[in-house]
Enzyme design. Sequence first.
Site, PDB file in Angstrom:
ATOM      1  N   GLU A  23      -3.749  22.397  56.096  1.00  0.00           N
ATOM      2  CA  GLU A  23      -5.163  22.484  56.442  1.00  0.00           C
ATOM      3  C   GLU A  23      -5.745  21.123  56.797  1.00  0.00           C
ATOM      4  O   GLU A  23      -5.345  20.100  56.229  1.00  0.00           O
ATOM      5  CB  GLU A  23      -5.949  23.049  55.247  1.00  0.00           C
ATOM      6  CG  GLU A  23      -5.532  24.450  54.879  1.00  0.00           C
ATOM      7  CD  GLU A  23      -6.113  24.914  53.547  1.00  0.00           C
ATOM      8  OE1 GLU A  23      -6.367  26.113  53.431  1.00  0.00           O
ATOM      9  OE2 GLU A  23      -6.294  24.082  52.637  1.00  0.00           O
ATOM     10  N   ARG A  48     -10.836  15.472  42.008  1.00  0.00           N
ATOM     11  CA  ARG A  48     -12.088  15.997  42.567  1.00  0.00           C
ATOM     12  C   ARG A  48     -12.233  17.491  42.302  1.00  0.00           C
ATOM     13  O   ARG A  48     -13.341  18.000  42.134  1.00  0.00           O
ATOM     14  CB  ARG A  48     -12.241  15.611  44.038  1.00  0.00           C
ATOM     15  CG  ARG A  48     -11.398  16.360  45.062  1.00  0.00           C
ATOM     16  CD  ARG A  48     -12.028  17.691  45.432  1.00  0.00           C
ATOM     17  NE  ARG A  48     -11.608  18.189  46.710  1.00  0.00           N
ATOM     18  CZ  ARG A  48     -11.095  19.411  46.913  1.00  0.00           C
ATOM     19  NH1 ARG A  48     -10.885  20.242  45.910  1.00  0.00           N
ATOM     20  NH2 ARG A  48     -10.782  19.810  48.131  1.00  0.00           N
ATOM     21  N   ASP A 103       0.881  30.061  30.776  1.00  0.00           N
ATOM     22  CA  ASP A 103       1.539  29.953  32.089  1.00  0.00           C
ATOM     23  C   ASP A 103       2.764  30.854  32.049  1.00  0.00           C
ATOM     24  O   ASP A 103       3.389  31.024  30.995  1.00  0.00           O
ATOM     25  CB  ASP A 103       1.956  28.502  32.355  1.00  0.00           C
ATOM     26  CG  ASP A 103       2.249  28.241  33.826  1.00  0.00           C
ATOM     27  OD1 ASP A 103       1.494  27.486  34.461  1.00  0.00           O
ATOM     28  OD2 ASP A 103       3.243  28.805  34.355  1.00  0.00           O
ATOM     29  N   VAL A 146     -10.042  28.807  40.368  1.00  0.00           N
ATOM     30  CA  VAL A 146      -9.650  27.710  41.259  1.00  0.00           C
ATOM     31  C   VAL A 146      -8.493  28.090  42.178  1.00  0.00           C
ATOM     32  O   VAL A 146      -8.409  27.624  43.310  1.00  0.00           O
ATOM     33  CB  VAL A 146      -9.278  26.460  40.414  1.00  0.00           C
ATOM     34  CG1 VAL A 146      -8.791  25.326  41.291  1.00  0.00           C
ATOM     35  CG2 VAL A 146     -10.465  26.015  39.564  1.00  0.00           C
ATOM     36  N   GLY A 147      -7.599  28.938  41.700  1.00  0.00           N
ATOM     37  CA  GLY A 147      -6.335  29.154  42.413  1.00  0.00           C
ATOM     38  C   GLY A 147      -6.395  30.157  43.558  1.00  0.00           C
ATOM     39  O   GLY A 147      -5.493  30.195  44.394  1.00  0.00           O
ATOM     40  N   GLY A 148      -7.436  30.977  43.627  1.00  0.00           N
ATOM     41  CA  GLY A 148      -7.561  31.927  44.746  1.00  0.00           C
ATOM     42  C   GLY A 148      -8.266  31.224  45.878  1.00  0.00           C
ATOM     43  O   GLY A 148      -9.482  31.158  45.908  1.00  0.00           O
ATOM     44  N   ASP A 149      -7.494  30.654  46.803  1.00  0.00           N
ATOM     45  CA  ASP A 149      -8.098  29.715  47.758  1.00  0.00           C
ATOM     46  C   ASP A 149      -7.520  29.823  49.151  1.00  0.00           C
ATOM     47  O   ASP A 149      -7.558  28.875  49.924  1.00  0.00           O
ATOM     48  CB  ASP A 149      -7.956  28.286  47.235  1.00  0.00           C
ATOM     49  CG  ASP A 149      -6.500  27.881  47.083  1.00  0.00           C
ATOM     50  OD1 ASP A 149      -5.594  28.727  47.288  1.00  0.00           O
ATOM     51  OD2 ASP A 149      -6.258  26.709  46.757  1.00  0.00           O
ATOM     52  N   LYS A 190      -4.281  35.086  48.831  1.00  0.00           N
ATOM     53  CA  LYS A 190      -4.026  34.397  47.548  1.00  0.00           C
ATOM     54  C   LYS A 190      -5.279  34.519  46.689  1.00  0.00           C
ATOM     55  O   LYS A 190      -6.233  33.769  46.865  1.00  0.00           O
ATOM     56  CB  LYS A 190      -3.672  32.928  47.817  1.00  0.00           C
ATOM     57  CG  LYS A 190      -3.331  32.097  46.579  1.00  0.00           C
ATOM     58  CD  LYS A 190      -2.772  30.717  46.996  1.00  0.00           C
ATOM     59  CE  LYS A 190      -2.252  29.878  45.840  1.00  0.00           C
ATOM     60  NZ  LYS A 190      -3.282  29.415  44.926  1.00  0.00           N
TER      61      LYS A 190
END
Lengths: 362, 362
Positions: free
Chosen positions: A63, A119, A168, A231-234, A238
């Site tokens: 990206e 960040r 995890d 945060v991980g669904g980006d 996904k």
Amino acid sequence: MLPAPYPSTRYIDAGTMVRLVNRKGLSTCISGIAERIAADFRRWQDFDKSARVAAHSTEGVIELMPIADARRFAFKYVNGHPKNTRIGLPTVMAFGVLADVATGAPRVLSELTLITALRTAAMSALAAQHLARAGSRVMALIGNGAQGEFQALAFRDLVGIGELRLFDVDPAATAKLMANLAGQGLQLRACSSIAEAVRGADIVTTVTADKANATILTPEMLAPGIHVNAVGGDCPGKTELHRGVLERASVFVEFEPQTRIEGDIQQMPPSFPVTEFWRVLDGTHPGRRDDAEVTVFDSVGFALEDYAALCFVADAAQQMGLGETLRLVPQLADPKDLFGLLCQEAGVPPPTQPPVWAGALS
Amino acid sequence: MLPAPYPSTRYIDAGTMVRLVNRKGLSTCISGIAERIAADFRRWQDFDKSARVAAHSTEGVIELMPIADARRFAFKYVNGHPKNTRIGLPTVMAFGVLADVATGAPRVLSELTLITALRTAAMSALAAQHLARAGSRVMALIGNGAQGEFQALAFRDLVGIGELRLFDVDPAATAKLMANLAGQGLQLRACSSIAEAVRGADIVTTVTADKANATILTPEMLAPGIHVNAVGGDCPGKTELHRGVLERASVFVEFEPQTRIEGDIQQMPPSFPVTEFWRVLDGTHPGRRDDAEVTVFDSVGFALEDYAALCFVADAAQQMGLGETLRLVPQLADPKDLFGLLCQEAGVPPPTQPPVWAGALS
């Protein structure tokens, strides 16, 4: 603003960034980046914003994330390749550039693999400061990979989290996280299921890597008043949240046009209501309304966060005298005579003045 | 393809690029880039294409130009600031990156200020090989700035141009061009008007810099059979041709969705017919039909040309052993342990194997 006497670029490589963060202190860096993000989100209208440009392949995504205000242009290059760890490479690698809008000269080139984790954690904690219940103390952290420690410390410092419940699918990741966080003043508990980790938590942070429509969180796991930092669904295809989680929550996003494509809300119709988080910061939206509301920050990572982080890094590098000079752009005796450059076999002539770096950006 | 043992990036700075081009020879480089552009345009369908992303300001524009096939991702950063020359900076500055699609690792970072001029000239000459009349010998060159010499030599080498008629609003630019092209086997004539330069020319190349809706060429200037290589109209609000020129010509473009926004055809309705040039190369369009047809190549610069140029540069740098190694991406002992990097005060550990550079891209 005066232009540099010649176009030199300050370069901060991966090793230099480690020194920068260690000398300033990780907590100071995360807090400093969070402050800059907050300040920049409050002047949301100053920015020329667009959804990032993504090149998808079977293995992952690459990206470009550009953004600009009247003075600075910034972009980040970032990939997401979940299978990279099998061959020893990070899942996410990134670098970024700050340039002068007035001239187009690239002024700072910086590693952002490490800084992206800082960040992202800073953004998550900043959102939770406004969206989680006051007095939140317990956080479930689902996904204990490369970003786990940064999320944990950001929530400790900026939100007041004292206890972490870890899960995890890879127990080695959890063990690594616990080892790295030992002695950091956090109570740590490894859990054997997501449900166990989430039970009784004030906040749930999901930061998993699989490029799949996963169902990390389901509605029955969520007690009233919980805040979900997703945060991980980006990325298209996904996601982490069951759509029922979104249906019962107030959902906050960074930049709506991008999150509709990439966030967990990609599962929802275009009319599904969301609130851009900058409205909470500038006071036009109250944020959390009461202690029973379920809130979701559907975070995908927006270019403005990288702009803020790059500005933080550029200033810190200048203060600390860190970084090298790159000659990414040729110095021309006559700027209309590019061909003349080929007649100088030595290439770029020596500078007649010392380089002006990030200072000239200010 | 095996990944590199660690993610290192080959860096070709402005001085190194001058050495690379001088050692290989400018003509060899332009021809080599033209060959790669032709080969890549012939496999047009292999690429994930998009219009470039532009950030416009009062002074100019900053653009990101990404493209990818199944193996490589490339992007260019490029600006256009016509007033830069007043403060000693080039109007156009550029750099680019080649990355592995399979892992997202950035493998090559290269200056592209010089190379953009070479690839633009290579693209122009390649188009003229197919669109100009056979036996074209005389070219008018309107705009004698930084790109003039490269256009002149590309048309000499690839099209057979022997005589150039030069015009620029700045006579110093024309004088510079004539001095630089002395002894290059080209007959040169400075003209006092555009009309004088164009009269009797087989080809007209317009490569002017002003960000304005200019009218460099008007219909009455154009004799039957002329080919117009329109390079400088490449941005919203920045055009060079009177619309009557477009109305009487067969117009060829690089990537239609981008040219509709940026090219001279921005003046025309969306239904105005154009042909993507790759169709001429792959034989599905005949190109020029007869010796009376007026043809226009409405060139704006497309990411695929930079992809081709970056591949050419990466291969040449590897063959010649040019370039430095950047540690843009950290090397992690455990790729899930980004935090562990901060515990290594030395930063990036020394490599255990020599770096694998552009070779691993092939």
